[in-house]
Design an enzyme around this catalytic site. Structure first.
Site, PDB file in Angstrom:
ATOM      1  N   TYR A  29       0.791  34.129  14.910  1.00  0.00           N
ATOM      2  CA  TYR A  29       0.220  34.439  16.239  1.00  0.00           C
ATOM      3  C   TYR A  29      -0.304  32.708  16.844  1.00  0.00           C
ATOM      4  CZ  TYR A  29       0.431  36.620  21.354  1.00  0.00           C
ATOM      5  OH  TYR A  29       0.842  37.017  21.702  1.00  0.00           O
ATOM      6  N   GLY A  33      -2.478  24.585  18.868  1.00  0.00           N
ATOM      7  CA  GLY A  33      -3.420  24.003  17.494  1.00  0.00           C
ATOM      8  C   GLY A  33      -2.736  24.617  16.464  1.00  0.00           C
ATOM      9  N   HIS A  34      -2.116  25.508  15.448  1.00  0.00           N
ATOM     10  CA  HIS A  34      -1.333  25.789  14.336  1.00  0.00           C
ATOM     11  C   HIS A  34      -0.260  24.562  14.692  1.00  0.00           C
ATOM     12  CE1 HIS A  34      -2.465  29.744  14.893  1.00  0.00           C
ATOM     13  NE2 HIS A  34      -3.144  29.854  14.119  1.00  0.00           N
ATOM     14  N   GLY A 144      -7.888  23.846  10.742  1.00  0.00           N
ATOM     15  CA  GLY A 144      -9.146  23.056  12.589  1.00  0.00           C
ATOM     16  C   GLY A 144     -10.310  22.792  12.404  1.00  0.00           C
ATOM     17  N   ASP A 147     -12.710  26.023  13.980  1.00  0.00           N
ATOM     18  CA  ASP A 147     -12.932  27.147  13.006  1.00  0.00           C
ATOM     19  C   ASP A 147     -14.817  26.165  12.039  1.00  0.00           C
ATOM     20  OD1 ASP A 147     -12.174  29.789  14.053  1.00  0.00           O
ATOM     21  OD2 ASP A 147     -10.490  28.262  13.608  1.00  0.00           O
ATOM     22  N   GLN A 150     -16.081  27.438   9.053  1.00  0.00           N
ATOM     23  CA  GLN A 150     -14.954  27.523   8.222  1.00  0.00           C
ATOM     24  C   GLN A 150     -14.158  26.472   7.085  1.00  0.00           C
ATOM     25  OE1 GLN A 150     -11.147  30.769   8.277  1.00  0.00           O
ATOM     26  NE2 GLN A 150     -10.229  28.770   9.149  1.00  0.00           N
ATOM     27  N   SER A 182      -6.598  29.381  20.792  1.00  0.00           N
ATOM     28  CA  SER A 182      -7.165  29.999  19.689  1.00  0.00           C
ATOM     29  C   SER A 182      -5.806  31.731  20.018  1.00  0.00           C
ATOM     30  CB  SER A 182      -8.348  30.566  20.151  1.00  0.00           C
ATOM     31  OG  SER A 182      -7.995  32.066  18.899  1.00  0.00           O
TER      32      SER A 182
HETATM   33  O1  PAF Z   1      -8.043  30.319  10.076  1.00  0.00           O
HETATM   34  C1  PAF Z   1      -7.464  31.160  10.011  1.00  0.00           C
HETATM   35  O2  PAF Z   1      -6.946  31.144  10.009  1.00  0.00           O
HETATM   36  C2  PAF Z   1      -8.190  32.056   8.621  1.00  0.00           C
HETATM   37  O3  PAF Z   1      -9.591  32.133   9.084  1.00  0.00           O
HETATM   38  C3  PAF Z   1      -7.212  31.494   7.473  1.00  0.00           C
HETATM   39  C4  PAF Z   1      -8.066  30.288   6.759  1.00  0.00           C
HETATM   40  C5  PAF Z   1      -5.862  31.358   7.826  1.00  0.00           C
HETATM   41  C6  PAF Z   1      -7.814  32.158   6.202  1.00  0.00           C
HETATM   42  O4  PAF Z   1      -6.384  33.587   6.435  1.00  0.00           O
END
Ligand code: PAF
Length: 277
Positions: A29, A33-34, A144, A147, A150, A182
């Protein structure tokens, strides 16, 4: 662009890839950002691999795994346009076959913030990212800054487990009103979407107070919370000012400090942060 669904196929193809390989793990999705991560990976590597996998093990039992937004056709079109070489799109059975029983647990820094309110979340993230790193074997992996915890967890895992790759932190991509992009923003109704601008406004206030010389974390936190509370649709889950590396809460702001917050507006928990340098 090749779309690969099995680990065997990915292993076979991996032998032929031009080095270095840049990797962008995603849950699909996709948004700008991606694409910023993919573009950076494209500019720094000979091959770009993107994974799309909604990882069931990082969702709690009451979370939105089943309803998490998905649109593979649109994702693939966006990735093709961004000149991705390979999309790795495994099924849950491929990643977690019967009797799967090995987990990656990064301790301490997963006990605060998101880790405190989403038990098991980072165990799921670290495990799937470790598996993806083993399958894709990238030289660089792109995440990114949105997060932030993370990112810290993944960097720690890579260091502690001697994984031979560089974790590249990329700046948060924002909408014109400052809302961090997001996949879950899609849950916001129009009036909630407008209200969501308060997250970045409050983070900018923290930055402003800090640059004016305020070092008392509690004072900054209080003013941030007061600003968010003026927005009737917003429910604060937490506002934290913590050491950017250990994620331990600070009384006195010492740079680099991570100001991070989670605010519920309507259905989604919106997460955002800035670093006070
Ligand atoms: O940030 C995300 O989209 C997820 O946490 C990741 C790093 C792809 C792991 O499932």
């Amino acid at each position: 662009m090749k779309v690969i669904e099995t680990i065997v196929e990915m292993n076979r193809l991996r032998l032929k890839l031009a080095e270095p390989v840049g990797f962008v793990p995603t849950m699909g999705y996709l948004h700008d950002g991606h694409l910023a991560l993919v573009n950076q990976a494209r500019s720094e590597n000979s091959t770009v691999v993107v994974s799309i996998f909604v990882n069931p093990t990082q969702f709690g039992p009451t979370e939105d795994f089943k309803s998490y937004p998905r649109d593979i056709k649109r994702d693939l079109a966006m990735l093709e346009k961004a000149k991705t070489d390979i999309v790795f799109m495994p099924s849950a059975a491929e990643m977690y076959p019967p009797r799967f029983s090995s987990w990656v647990d990064v301790e301490k820094i997963t006990e605060q913030l998101e880790g405190a309110v989403r038990p098991g979340h980072f165990r799921g993230v670290a495990t799937v990212v470790a598996k993806l790193f083993n399958i894709v074997r990238p030289a660089r992996a792109y995440f990114g800054q949105k997060d932030a915890q993370q990112m810290t967890v993944i960097k720690k895992m890579v260091t502690d487990l001697n994984m031979n790759l560089e974790v590249v932190a990329c700046p948060t991509v924002r909408e014109p009103d400052g809302l961090a992009m997001s996949s879950r923003n899609t849950y916001l109704k129009p009036e909630e979407r407008k209200a969501a601008a308060v997250l970045y406004q409050s983070l900018k206030l923290a930055q402003q107070l800090w640059s004016q010389g305020e070092k008392d974390a509690e004072k900054i936190r209080r003013q941030v919370m007061e600003l968010i509370q003026k927005q009737p649709l917003a429910r604060i889950e937490y506002v934290s000012i913590a050491d950017n590396e250990t994620l331990e809460e600070l009384d006195v702001v010492k740079p680099p400090a991570l100001v991070s917050l989670v605010v519920k507006i309507g259905k989604p928990r919106l997460i955002d942060n800035v670093v006070l340098e």
